[in-house]
Design an enzyme around this catalytic site. Structure first.
Site, short mmCIF file in Angstrom:
data_model
loop_
_atom_site.label_atom_id
_atom_site.label_comp_id
_atom_site.label_asym_id
_atom_site.label_seq_id
_atom_site.Cartn_x
_atom_site.Cartn_y
_atom_site.Cartn_z
N HIS A 1 -20.23 27.04 -28.21
CA HIS A 1 -21.04 27.39 -27.03
C HIS A 1 -22.13 28.43 -27.35
O HIS A 1 -22.27 29.45 -26.66
CB HIS A 1 -20.15 27.86 -25.88
CG HIS A 1 -19.19 26.80 -25.42
ND1 HIS A 1 -19.61 25.66 -24.77
CD2 HIS A 1 -17.85 26.69 -25.55
CE1 HIS A 1 -18.56 24.90 -24.52
NE2 HIS A 1 -17.49 25.49 -24.99
N GLN B 1 -9.73 23.87 -25.33
CA GLN B 1 -9.14 24.15 -26.64
C GLN B 1 -8.39 25.48 -26.62
O GLN B 1 -8.86 26.46 -26.05
CB GLN B 1 -10.25 24.17 -27.69
CG GLN B 1 -9.76 23.98 -29.10
CD GLN B 1 -10.87 23.47 -30.02
OE1 GLN B 1 -11.79 22.78 -29.57
NE2 GLN B 1 -10.78 23.78 -31.29
N ARG C 1 -17.01 14.83 -30.61
CA ARG C 1 -17.43 16.17 -30.23
C ARG C 1 -16.75 17.22 -31.10
O ARG C 1 -17.38 18.16 -31.59
CB ARG C 1 -17.11 16.41 -28.75
CG ARG C 1 -17.49 17.77 -28.16
CD ARG C 1 -17.04 17.80 -26.70
NE ARG C 1 -17.45 19.00 -25.99
CZ ARG C 1 -16.73 20.11 -25.88
NH1 ARG C 1 -15.55 20.19 -26.49
NH2 ARG C 1 -17.17 21.14 -25.19
N SER D 1 -14.57 24.04 -20.61
CA SER D 1 -15.19 23.50 -21.82
C SER D 1 -14.79 22.04 -22.01
O SER D 1 -15.16 21.18 -21.22
CB SER D 1 -14.80 24.37 -23.03
OG SER D 1 -15.47 23.96 -24.20
N LEU D 2 -14.03 21.74 -23.04
CA LEU D 2 -13.51 20.39 -23.27
C LEU D 2 -12.90 19.79 -22.01
O LEU D 2 -13.00 18.58 -21.77
CB LEU D 2 -12.45 20.48 -24.38
CG LEU D 2 -11.41 19.36 -24.46
CD1 LEU D 2 -12.05 18.11 -25.01
CD2 LEU D 2 -10.24 19.80 -25.32
N GLN E 1 -23.73 21.70 -22.26
CA GLN E 1 -22.53 22.52 -22.36
C GLN E 1 -22.23 22.92 -23.80
O GLN E 1 -21.67 23.99 -24.06
CB GLN E 1 -21.34 21.75 -21.77
CG GLN E 1 -20.07 22.56 -21.61
CD GLN E 1 -18.84 21.75 -21.94
OE1 GLN E 1 -18.48 21.58 -23.09
NE2 GLN E 1 -18.19 21.24 -20.90
#
Length: 312
Positions: A202, A12, A118, A93-94, A251
């Site tokens: 996170h 992102q 998500r 991440s993503l 995660q």
């Protein structure tokens, strides 16, 4: 391309109206990926990617499937045009979902539905104004860890969310705890910047989102990985399909260990990275972590032309 190559996938923050449009115009394989995304979500995600508006694209529930789709479209073009096989895949991440699609573990239609959920779950996990994030520069990780403990209480927590490399760390948590930590860092002449984000990603506040993702993952089949994927949560290369769901769930509340992930790729013998998707965010981070790594983008037809020359 005889050298050891890693495919890297952004998370992102790399979104922008117009993303993926040139690839989709030029390559049928990219158009096919956008069509699959539109059908899987039951709405024209492709139009949002190609035309915006940016404020709608910036909504987390839209951003995550949009970035995934652009990355997978770029990967599909690379695979069909040049046939490069990576030694390892990794995503920020993503981007780990994109990496898992490229590694053969996740079906793309499943992945785009998962990241839509998500994004929604992460957005809805914390009421507006309750959480916050801040970028910290010039503070060692161990010192920042201690500051997080110092400024956290049972109902007011802050923790390290991202280890991005090059001296950049990101913290996330309750807004009060984040603001106290930022004030202390600034008082000690460190650099701290509150981030304009929609939720504190996170960190432990994302537990409701982790539970929603876990429930959705129960309905999804994970196939054998054709290449290893370095997971964000432990920065280790995983080839075990049975571990994929747990790594993705952890995660959500755990820190993104990007610096360690890149260093692990170097340890595996990687000498070149191809950043698949819009923008060059990861190229900047990787250059600060491992300057010896060459990073080439693939987000447009012109980028592919450069890769064709390099691959000869």
């Amino acid at each position: 391309m005889s050298e050891q190559v890693a495919f890297v996938f952004p998370g992102q923050g790399s979104q922008k109206a117009g993303m993926g449009a040139a690839l989709a115009t030029t390559f049928a394989s990219a158009r096919r990926i956008f069509a699959i995304a539109d059908e899987a979500l039951g709405e024209p995600l492709s139009t949002l990617c190609f035309e915006g508006p940016d404020d709608q694209l910036a909504r987390t529930a839209n951003t995550q499937p949009a970035i995934l789709t652009c990355s997978v479209a770029a990967w599909t073009v690379l695979r069909e045009e040049l046939g490069i096989t990576p030694t390892v895949c990794l995503g920020h991440s993503l981007g780990e979902f994109s990496a898992l699609v490229a590694a053969g573990a996740l079906d793309f239609a499943d992945a785009v539905r998962l990241v839509r959920l998500r994004g929604q779950a992460m957005q809805e996990a914390v009421p507006a104004g309750v959480g916050g994030m801040a970028a910290i520069v010039g503070v060692e990780a161990a010192q920042l860890e201690a500051l997080c403990v110092q400024h956290s209480g049972p109902d007011d927590q802050v923790s390290i969310a991202n280890e991005n490399g090059g001296g950049q760390l990101v913290v996330a948590g309750h807004s009060g705890a984040v603001q106290r930590l930022v004030a202390e860092v600034k008082a000690s002449r460190g650099k701290a910047i509150l981030l304009n984000v929609s939720a504190p990603f996170h960190c432990s506040l994302m537990q409701p989102a982790a539970e929603r993702l876990a429930a959705a993952l129960e309905q999804v089949k994970v196939r054998p990985l054709q290449v290893p994927v370095i997971a964000n949560i432990d920065a280790l290369a995983n080839v075990d399909a049975a571990r994929v769901k747990d790594l993705l769930i952890r995660q959500i509340t755990g820190r993104v260990r990007w610096e360690a992930s890149v260093r692990n790729a170097v340890h595996m013998g990687i000498t070149r990275c191809i950043e698949l998707g819009h923008g060059k965010v990861l190229a900047g981070l990787i250059k600060r972590i491992a300057p010896e790594l060459a990073v080439l983008p693939l987000g447009s037809p012109a980028d592919l032309d450069v890769l064709k020359v390099v691959a000869k």
